[in-house]
Design a protein around this motif. Structure first.
Motif, PDB file in Angstrom:
ATOM      1  N   SER A  76     171.664 -47.473 -67.646  1.00 21.11           N
ATOM      2  CA  SER A  76     170.716 -48.175 -68.515  1.00 21.11           C
ATOM      3  C   SER A  76     169.623 -48.882 -67.717  1.00 21.11           C
ATOM      4  O   SER A  76     168.507 -49.015 -68.172  1.00 21.11           O
ATOM      5  CB  SER A  76     171.467 -49.197 -69.363  1.00 21.11           C
ATOM      6  OG  SER A  76     172.167 -50.087 -68.507  1.00 21.11           O
ATOM      7  N   GLU A  77     169.942 -49.343 -66.504  1.00 20.82           N
ATOM      8  CA  GLU A  77     168.949 -50.105 -65.744  1.00 20.82           C
ATOM      9  C   GLU A  77     168.501 -49.407 -64.468  1.00 20.82           C
ATOM     10  O   GLU A  77     167.351 -49.506 -64.072  1.00 20.82           O
ATOM     11  CB  GLU A  77     169.510 -51.486 -65.377  1.00 20.82           C
ATOM     12  CG  GLU A  77     169.683 -52.388 -66.586  1.00 20.82           C
ATOM     13  CD  GLU A  77     170.429 -53.663 -66.227  1.00 20.82           C
ATOM     14  OE1 GLU A  77     170.188 -54.216 -65.136  1.00 20.82           O
ATOM     15  OE2 GLU A  77     171.270 -54.090 -67.039  1.00 20.82           O
ATOM     16  N   ARG A  78     169.433 -48.733 -63.804  1.00 26.21           N
ATOM     17  CA  ARG A  78     169.060 -48.018 -62.565  1.00 26.21           C
ATOM     18  C   ARG A  78     169.529 -46.569 -62.660  1.00 26.21           C
ATOM     19  O   ARG A  78     170.414 -46.136 -61.920  1.00 26.21           O
ATOM     20  CB  ARG A  78     169.666 -48.700 -61.337  1.00 26.21           C
ATOM     21  CG  ARG A  78     169.135 -50.108 -61.203  1.00 26.21           C
ATOM     22  CD  ARG A  78     169.389 -50.785 -59.902  1.00 26.21           C
ATOM     23  NE  ARG A  78     169.260 -52.213 -60.150  1.00 26.21           N
ATOM     24  CZ  ARG A  78     169.961 -53.147 -59.533  1.00 26.21           C
ATOM     25  NH1 ARG A  78     170.826 -52.821 -58.606  1.00 26.21           N
ATOM     26  NH2 ARG A  78     169.786 -54.411 -59.843  1.00 26.21           N
ATOM     27  N   LYS A 130     175.081 -49.577 -65.625  1.00 27.43           N
ATOM     28  CA  LYS A 130     173.750 -49.877 -65.078  1.00 27.43           C
ATOM     29  C   LYS A 130     173.216 -48.650 -64.332  1.00 27.43           C
ATOM     30  O   LYS A 130     172.068 -48.273 -64.446  1.00 27.43           O
ATOM     31  CB  LYS A 130     173.890 -51.063 -64.114  1.00 27.43           C
ATOM     32  CG  LYS A 130     172.609 -51.569 -63.532  1.00 27.43           C
ATOM     33  CD  LYS A 130     172.870 -52.792 -62.642  1.00 27.43           C
ATOM     34  CE  LYS A 130     173.250 -53.987 -63.481  1.00 27.43           C
ATOM     35  NZ  LYS A 130     173.320 -55.245 -62.727  1.00 27.43           N
ATOM     36  N   ASP A 156     165.818 -58.636 -60.721  1.00 29.61           N
ATOM     37  CA  ASP A 156     166.180 -57.227 -60.914  1.00 29.61           C
ATOM     38  C   ASP A 156     165.336 -56.269 -60.082  1.00 29.61           C
ATOM     39  O   ASP A 156     165.862 -55.344 -59.470  1.00 29.61           O
ATOM     40  CB  ASP A 156     166.089 -56.856 -62.396  1.00 29.61           C
ATOM     41  CG  ASP A 156     167.385 -57.205 -63.121  1.00 29.61           C
ATOM     42  OD1 ASP A 156     168.381 -57.511 -62.419  1.00 29.61           O
ATOM     43  OD2 ASP A 156     167.395 -57.172 -64.362  1.00 29.61           O
TER      44      ASP A 156
END
Ligand SMILES: [Zn+2]
Length: 741
Positions: free
Chosen positions: A343-345, A391, A653
């Motif tokens: 979802s993030e990386r 992530k 982040d």
């Protein structure tokens, strides 16, 4: 660049009851670790041992080797399971060369006639052993075709030191067929070294001492190898390169350029990894008449096995005829690749692999590992249903064709090398698993991370952590307190292309040490055998899922990748002192032996009734310049110290992602531009399978093997290359340190 306290974290922590102090997790803040532990409890609660049992029984019902109908069905079933759990799933197909036997003949033509059975009969109480239709018979994959007749010589394990001993005994190997026992090295080393000494054929047998009645009761009473059972397996020259012999370095796609592979072309092509001489594995039932008829000197004490005979070395009147023909064809390998997008990386990949092909029924190898990996993937998918997202991107890879030569994994890694170099953060492998102790090896950057995961999983029987149990066993054996250390990886499973070719930080783990596993690569590696002798009730399989699940969840969720460099730098410093000491020891030993040759004391020590050929004196061992290596080790130590003082968890982040990107590529800095001498496919400067040991690891392989081979100029060149790579790594670590400030 302080991280703003995320609202979700505060909410989550406040829901917890009284604050109990949480054990620290590398890569997580205290709040993050608290949330992580509660997620892991949900993961554990979703696991179901009945799934393991059901899948193990289903997948091991029929022979499922590469190219078999059942193998394809299993790949499709696994793909549909992963898809139904929510993974983006595809089957990627490669076309490696895979030989299957057409003719297998082994007969003794003098002093008496005997034809080897070469078959494994049904065993009472083992439901699949009577249903082997469509299964592969006992053979060694990537043996060349051949039809040879010659005197037989026993060569013990068939490693280089055994041939030195044979030379001292005055036994000439040229034109002979050798018989070697399994173990003592990876099997592919045996025909390679035999051919180097002029042998024309090679037989490999399983001595009862190594996995038969000497170890315990034989199957079906116990779990050890019965008299007619033989060990299948690959004998291609894996230490030169694994994967498809025809397409080293590139994916074996349908249209990949490849050399001709008819039998005559294969025989003439000396640049590919087939054996130079025909090779066949046999049982101890078939080996006994051959060994009983050997003449020549009695074998040295540590060469003797457990058959009821006097072991002779030969040659004598025992003459054998070996005829082998194979069907050489390209065979589709079905790799199942399933992704859960981060979802993030999303551009940082955590890869998890295991194989699905077996030699026959393959309940232990590989299905025990396959079903645990699948249950782990299902457990993570359950968390997704409850609202969790990783992530980072998770990639589950269930490989085909591992047994013949790491085919599915190697071809995939070669085909996707550019993406892997870009995105590969960690690759985690499991092959077979059983009951006993946690067995884990890999990149030393992950040592602390692994230790924390082993600390947090309970042994299902002893009710202490799997870390505590392993340290207890090691301490008991060493007679002093032993601390956990990651083993260095050689080869023998699908991690090899990721670690040693592409430079992705790697782990390989399983449980074991308490099985009665004497049926490796035979018809009897079955469901019935597994649940009686490997892991009854599959309790350690479930522990394996808990451990693997933690590794995946923590790597998926950590704020920054949990890499550390202290253990790595300490380990490399240890390897550097080892190779220096190796040279010093060799210098002393060479001087001493040369002296004994010269003054006649070596001859005087031998029994005059037996033949003894005095070896030639060896050139003295020079002093090598280890300074570049020692300086690079010191620099690395300083960089690791600097790194350990910064706190990347305070990064926001964007900066944490940049920090991750440096860490993710750090392992790549350990690759040598030109690879290892004479085997450029292997590029890692720290870990490689030994050129003359196979699966067994050689650490600092370029330097260590040059020294072992007494190639002093190559040793010095390699010291320079390794120092350059280490300095590259130190620079990357310094860059990460700066990015965390
Ligand atoms: Zn396996």
């Amino acid at each position: 660049m302080r991280r703003p306290a995320a609202l979700s974290l505060i909410l989550c922590a406040s829901l917890l009851p009284a604050q109990t102090p949480v054990a620290p997790l590398t890569g997580f803040t205290t709040e993050g670790a608290t949330r992580e532990y509660s997620l892991e409890q949900k993961f554990d609660a979703s696991l179901n041992r009945r799934n393991l049992d059901e899948w193990l029984k289903e997948f091991s019902a029929k022979p499922h080797h590469l190219g078999s109908p059942a193998g394809k069905v299993i790949a499709e079933k696994i793909a549909s399971m992963l898809k139904s759990w929510g993974y983006e799933t595809e089957i990627e197909t490669f076309y490696p060369l895979f030989p299957t036997p057409k003719t297998r003949l082994l007969e003794m033509i003098s002093p008496e006639h005997f034809t080897a059975k070469l078959s494994e009969p049904a065993v009472e109480g083992d439901r699949t052993s009577g249903h082997v239709e469509g299964g592969l018979p006992t053979y060694n994959a990537y043996s060349i075709d051949g039809d040879v007749t010659g005197q037989l010589v026993y060569v013990n394990y068939g490693v280089p030191a055994d041939y030195e001993k044979l030379a001292e005994m005055g036994v000439d190997i040229k034109g002979k067929i050798v018989i070697a026992r399994y173990m003592g090295s990876w099997r592919g080393i045996k025909p390679k070294v035999a051919a180097e000494h002029g042998a024309i054929g090679c037989i490999i047998y399983s001595d009862p001492r190594d996995d038969g009645y000497y170890q315990g009761d034989i199957y079906p009473k116990g779990g050890y190898r019965p008299p007619d059972s033989a060990q299948r397996g690959s004998v291609s020259d894996m230490p030169t390169y694994p994967g498809d012999p025809l397409t080293p370095g590139v994916g074996a796609t349908k249209d990949a350029p490849r050399p001709a592979y008819d039998p005559a072309s294969l025989k003439a092509n000396k640049s590919i990894t087939l054996t130079r001489i025909p090779v066949l594995p046999i049982s101890y039932g078939d080996a006994e008449p051959l060994l009983r008829n050997l003449g020549g000197p009695v074998a040295p004490p540590n060469w003797r096995g457990s058959l009821p005979i006097t072991y002779h070395v030969g040659p004598g009147t025992a003459t054998v005829h070996l005829k082998l023909e194979f069907d050489w064809k390209l065979t589709p390998a079905y790799d199942v690749i399933a992704r859960l997008r981060g979802s993030e990386r999303p551009d940082e990949w955590i890869l998890r692999g295991n194989h699905h092909d077996g030699w026959v029924f393959g309940a232990m190898d590989p299905l025990s590992g396959t079903v645990t990996t699948l249950e782990e993937a299902r457990g993570l998918a359950e968390l997704v249903k409850q609202g969790w997202r990783p992530k980072r991107t998770l990639v589950y890879c269930i490989w085909d064709g591992e047994e013949p030569m790491l085919l599915g994994s190697t071809e995939w890694a070669e085909q996707h090398e550019a993406e892997l170099r870009q995105h590969g953060a960690v690759y985690i492998n499991t092959d077979a698993t059983g009951r006993g102790f946690l067995d884990v090896g890999g990149s030393h950057t992950l040592q602390q991370f692994v230790l924390q995961s082993a600390r947090d999983v309970a042994d299902p029987v002893h009710k202490i952590s799997v870390l505590g149990r392993r340290e207890a066993a090691e301490s008991a054996e060493a007679g002093k307190k032993a601390d956990f250390e990651l083993e260095a990886l050689g080869s023998g499973s699908d991690f090899t292309p990721f670690l040693q070719h592409v430079g992705v930080a790697t782990l390989n783990f399983g449980f074991g040490g308490e099985e009665q596993y004497g049926v490796y690569h035979s018809n009897y590696d079955s469901y019935d055998h597994y649940v009686r002798f490997e892991d009854p009730d599959l309790v350690y399989c479930l522990t394996n899922v808990q451990f693997g699940g933690r590794l995946m969840l923590r790597l998926a969720n950590a704020d920054v990748l949990p890499f550390k460099f202290d253990a790595l730098s300490k380990t490399i410093a240890g390897y550097a002192s080892e190779v220096k000491k190796l040279t010093d020891d060799m210098r002393r030993q060479t001087e001493f032996k040369n002296q004994m040759i010269e003054d006649g004391s070596l001859k005087a020590a031998a029994d005059a009734r037996e033949p003894f050929v005095v070896p030639e004196a060896k050139a003295p061992v020079p002093f090598l310049n280890f300074a570049p290596l020692e300086n690079a080790v010191a620099k690395l130590q300083a960089s690791a110290d600097g790194f350990s003082k910064v706190d990347p968890l305070k990064l926001d982040d964007a900066h944490a992602a940049a920090f991750d990107a440096i860490l993710m590529h750090a392992e790549r800095a350990l690759l040598l531009d030109d690879g290892l001498p004479r085997r450029p496919w292997y590029r890692h400067m720290l870990y490689a399978p030994g050129f003359y040991t196979g699966y067994g690891v050689k650490t600092l392989p370029g330097i260590r093997e040059a020294i072992e081979q007494r190639n002093w100029s190559e040793a010095e060149t390699q010291i320079g290359h390794v120092a350059t790579a280490l300095n590259q790594l130190s620079n990357e670590i310094d860059r990460a340190t700066a990015a965390a400030k």
